[in-house]
Motif scaffolding. Structure first.
Motif, short mmCIF file in Angstrom:
data_model
loop_
_atom_site.label_atom_id
_atom_site.label_comp_id
_atom_site.label_asym_id
_atom_site.label_seq_id
_atom_site.Cartn_x
_atom_site.Cartn_y
_atom_site.Cartn_z
N GLU A 308 60.70 33.63 33.62
CA GLU A 308 59.65 32.85 32.98
C GLU A 308 58.28 33.20 33.55
O GLU A 308 57.29 33.29 32.81
CB GLU A 308 59.93 31.35 33.20
CG GLU A 308 58.95 30.41 32.51
CD GLU A 308 58.98 30.52 30.99
OE1 GLU A 308 57.97 30.16 30.36
OE2 GLU A 308 60.01 30.99 30.45
N GLN A 312 55.20 34.59 31.25
CA GLN A 312 53.94 33.86 31.19
C GLN A 312 52.77 34.68 31.72
O GLN A 312 51.65 34.58 31.23
CB GLN A 312 54.05 32.54 31.99
CG GLN A 312 54.98 31.52 31.37
CD GLN A 312 54.61 31.21 29.93
OE1 GLN A 312 53.43 31.04 29.58
NE2 GLN A 312 55.62 31.14 29.06
N GLN A 313 53.05 35.52 32.71
CA GLN A 313 52.00 36.38 33.24
C GLN A 313 51.51 37.37 32.19
O GLN A 313 50.31 37.60 32.02
CB GLN A 313 52.51 37.13 34.47
CG GLN A 313 51.46 38.01 35.12
CD GLN A 313 52.00 38.76 36.32
OE1 GLN A 313 53.08 38.47 36.81
NE2 GLN A 313 51.27 39.74 36.80
N ILE A 315 51.91 37.03 28.84
CA ILE A 315 51.24 36.29 27.76
C ILE A 315 49.83 35.90 28.19
O ILE A 315 48.90 35.90 27.37
CB ILE A 315 52.06 35.04 27.39
CG1 ILE A 315 53.39 35.47 26.75
CG2 ILE A 315 51.29 34.14 26.43
CD1 ILE A 315 54.32 34.31 26.43
N GLY A 316 49.66 35.60 29.48
CA GLY A 316 48.33 35.26 29.99
C GLY A 316 47.34 36.40 29.81
O GLY A 316 46.13 36.17 29.66
N GLN A 317 47.83 37.63 29.81
CA GLN A 317 46.95 38.78 29.59
C GLN A 317 46.43 38.83 28.16
O GLN A 317 45.48 39.53 27.86
CB GLN A 317 47.70 40.07 29.93
CG GLN A 317 48.09 40.17 31.40
CD GLN A 317 48.98 41.38 31.68
OE1 GLN A 317 49.25 42.19 30.80
NE2 GLN A 317 49.43 41.50 32.92
N GLY A 319 45.43 36.06 26.68
CA GLY A 319 44.74 34.78 26.53
C GLY A 319 45.66 33.63 26.24
O GLY A 319 45.23 32.60 25.71
N GLY A 320 46.94 33.78 26.55
CA GLY A 320 47.91 32.71 26.30
C GLY A 320 48.33 32.61 24.85
O GLY A 320 48.99 31.63 24.47
N ASP A 321 47.98 33.60 24.04
CA ASP A 321 48.28 33.56 22.61
C ASP A 321 49.65 34.19 22.35
O ASP A 321 49.82 35.40 22.45
CB ASP A 321 47.19 34.32 21.84
CG ASP A 321 47.32 34.13 20.33
OD1 ASP A 321 48.43 33.86 19.86
OD2 ASP A 321 46.29 34.27 19.63
N GLU A 322 50.64 33.35 22.02
CA GLU A 322 52.00 33.83 21.78
C GLU A 322 52.06 34.78 20.59
O GLU A 322 52.78 35.77 20.61
CB GLU A 322 52.93 32.64 21.51
CG GLU A 322 53.20 31.78 22.73
CD GLU A 322 54.50 32.19 23.43
OE1 GLU A 322 55.15 33.12 22.94
OE2 GLU A 322 54.83 31.57 24.45
N PHE A 325 50.88 38.18 21.56
CA PHE A 325 51.91 38.80 22.39
C PHE A 325 53.05 39.34 21.54
O PHE A 325 53.49 40.49 21.72
CB PHE A 325 52.43 37.75 23.39
CG PHE A 325 53.68 38.14 24.12
CD1 PHE A 325 53.69 39.24 24.97
CD2 PHE A 325 54.85 37.41 23.95
CE1 PHE A 325 54.85 39.60 25.64
CE2 PHE A 325 56.00 37.77 24.62
CZ PHE A 325 56.00 38.87 25.47
N LYS A 517 51.79 31.69 42.98
CA LYS A 517 51.60 30.73 41.91
C LYS A 517 52.36 29.45 42.20
O LYS A 517 51.87 28.35 42.02
CB LYS A 517 52.09 31.35 40.60
CG LYS A 517 51.97 30.42 39.40
CD LYS A 517 52.47 31.13 38.15
CE LYS A 517 52.46 30.17 36.96
NZ LYS A 517 53.02 30.78 35.75
#
Length: 521
Positions: A308, A312-313, A315-317, A319-322, A325, A517
């Motif tokens: 996980e 998430q790391q 997806i964070g690249q 901008g958190g946009d699934e 991704f 984290k």
């Protein structure tokens, strides 16, 4: 306080802790003090409200909740230490029984490091590539150095590979201009294939002020991976003029007076690079062979957390946009399921390796000096492009200094055992791993001689003296002996140090960000 342990699986343990109320006076005092600061009551100064009035005003349940919040972390830690559990991650706490005024019982289920039987490294044999610092490798290094001191000059001829060109690029899709794919005055070395696919083929044979159009997929922007008509215009063509290889060049490019001296230095440099490469190959193959011989039960929750965290790391690249991704995955013809499957496989490999290296470190108990820890901190800071002092401050704030200490400990333990293995190169020549992962032979022999003398002396003593020996041996087990840890002299060998640190870096890059984290949370 009483505590007991129930083994749920190879990687999961349940602690049951019983705490009588007479042991909770410090927690009750702290709870009343904290609650008194939160309550304003007429006739009492803030923080001075008596306990009985607090309970009447807030209720006994509020007080008990505060006490439990104060009590559970310390009693859990005490139980973990009492049973010598090597816990992984955070526990699942549950209040099993609460008898007000009598006793509180809570349970804690937590992942623990499984028992791992470390193989005998002396039975491991691996094969690696041979060291060949041939003339071609030295010539390649010399050419690289020569290119760094080359100069560019304009030429009036057709473009060929190796030329440097200044170009304008534009692209259209269905006749519509793609703004983000338009640029002017871009410098490019032909033959590197570092820009748009097909560009270098289109450039070869062109001259200054000529245009050419070709079809290619765009690599970024709104139209990424779409077919486009790309137009390239050449503004200028330059070739690199290399300095002549002579003594003057040696003096210009190095501290040496002659080209022969420079070549000798480059030969030494190439040999050192090849030794480091061979050391890294030995390390990787020995570790893989040891893992093949070792059964390591994987804690599911730890693997899930790592998977996980990796997802998430990434997806964070974006901008958190699934959706972005998943669009990126689709562009690479990868399904979300396949990506998660690959992530899980990588996480399992990472967790398995770290658990194994922790077990190996517990077996070897190597001493880690302050100098070795600082060497590793400086090495890691350089990998992240950070100032070592700033890096140390960040480690302290995140509580990660102990993590780096553990990395050095793992690396030293692996190096000690790699030195016991048998290594040959693909040409059939023996390779001595001790030249990369050796220990200080004199220190080890001295320690063995001292231990033998102790044992001989003990045999002469009576039963009371035997008891003294047992106490002395127990102390030796608690404090690692010289023969168990490489001496500082051995640790400073360049290939060994670099290879050990590469092992640490591989695990650290997979775990440090994740653990940092977690600590921050």
């Amino acid at each position: 306080m009483k505590s007991s342990v129930e083994k749920l699986s190879a990687t999961r343990t349940k602690l049951t802790v019983e705490v009588p109320f007479e042991e909770l006076k410090p927690e009750f005092d702290q709870a009343y003090k904290a609650l008194a600061q939160q309550v304003n009551m007429p006739g009492f100064r803030k923080g001075k409200v008596p306990a009985k009035i607090l309970e009447a005003r807030l209720g006994r349940g509020v007080v008990l909740d505060q006490v439990l919040n104060e009590m559970i972390p310390s009693r859990y830690s005490q139980a973990v230490e009492e049973h010598d559990l090597k816990v992984l991650g955070q526990p699942d706490i549950d209040i099993a029984e609460l008898k007000d005024g009598e006793q509180v019982t809570f349970t804690a289920e937590v992942d623990v490091r499984p028992e791992i039987e470390v193989p005998d490294f002396s039975t491991i044999s691996v094969e690696v590539a041979p060291l060949k610092a041939d003339d071609d490798a030295i010539a390649a290094e010399l050419e690289n150095l020569q290119a760094r001191f080359g100069t560019l000059k304009n030429v009036d001829r057709k473009v060929k590979k190796g030329d440097f060109v200044s170009i304008d690029l534009s692209a259209t899709i269905d006749g519509e201009s793609v703004e983000e794919a338009t640029t002017e005055g871009l410098s490019h070395e032909v033959g590197t294939d570092s820009l748009v696919e097909g560009l270098d083929d289109a450039l070869v044979g062109m001259k200054a002020d000529e245009e050419n159009t070709f079809t290619s997929k765009l690599v970024a922007g709104e139209h990424a991976d779409e077919e486009a008509e790309v137009t390239v215009k050449v503004s200028s063509v330059k070739e690199r003029e290399l300095p002549e290889l002579d003594d003057d060049f040696a003096q210009l490019a190095s501290e040496f007076d002659t080209l022969d001296e420079l070549r000798d230095s480059l030969k030494t440099q190439v040999e050192e690079q090849m030794k480091n490469t061979q050391a890294g190959e030995i390390r990787d193959k020995v570790l893989a062979a040891a893992l093949e011989q070792t059964e390591v039960a994987l804690p599911e929750a730890v693997v899930n957390d790592q998977v996980e965290g990796q997802i998430q790391q990434i997806i964070g690249q974006f901008g958190g946009d699934e959706k972005t991704f998943e669009a990126m995955l689709a562009a690479q013809d990868i399904t979300r399921e396949k990506f998660e499957e690959d992530s899980r496989e990588a996480a399992e490999d990472s967790v398995r390796t770290q658990l194994f290296l922790d077990a190996l470190a517990d077996k070897e108990q190597p001493e880690v000096s302050q100098d070795e820890l600082m060497d590793h901190i400086n090495f890691t800071a350089a990998q992240y492009g950070m100032d070592p002092n700033q890096f140390i401050m960040q480690l302290q704030q995140a509580g990660q200094l102990a993590s780096l200490f553990a990395d050095v400990r793992r690396g030293k333990s692996l190096a000690i055992n790699i030195a016991k293995t048998s290594v040959k190169d693909t040409d059939g020549n023996d390779v001595d791993p001790k030249q990369f992962f050796g220990i200080d032979e004199a220190a080890a022999e001295g320690a063995e001689s001292e231990e033998s003398a102790d044992k001989a002396e003990d045999k002469k003593d009576d039963k009371s003296e035997s008891k003294k020996y047992e106490g002395k041996k127990a102390d030796k087990d608690a404090k690692p002996s010289a023969k168990k840890a490489p001496a500082k002299k051995a640790a400073k060998k360049t290939p060994a140090k670099k290879a050990a640190k590469k092992t640490e870096e591989k695990e650290e890059k997979k775990t440090t960000k994740k653990s940092t984290k977690k600590d921050s949370e």
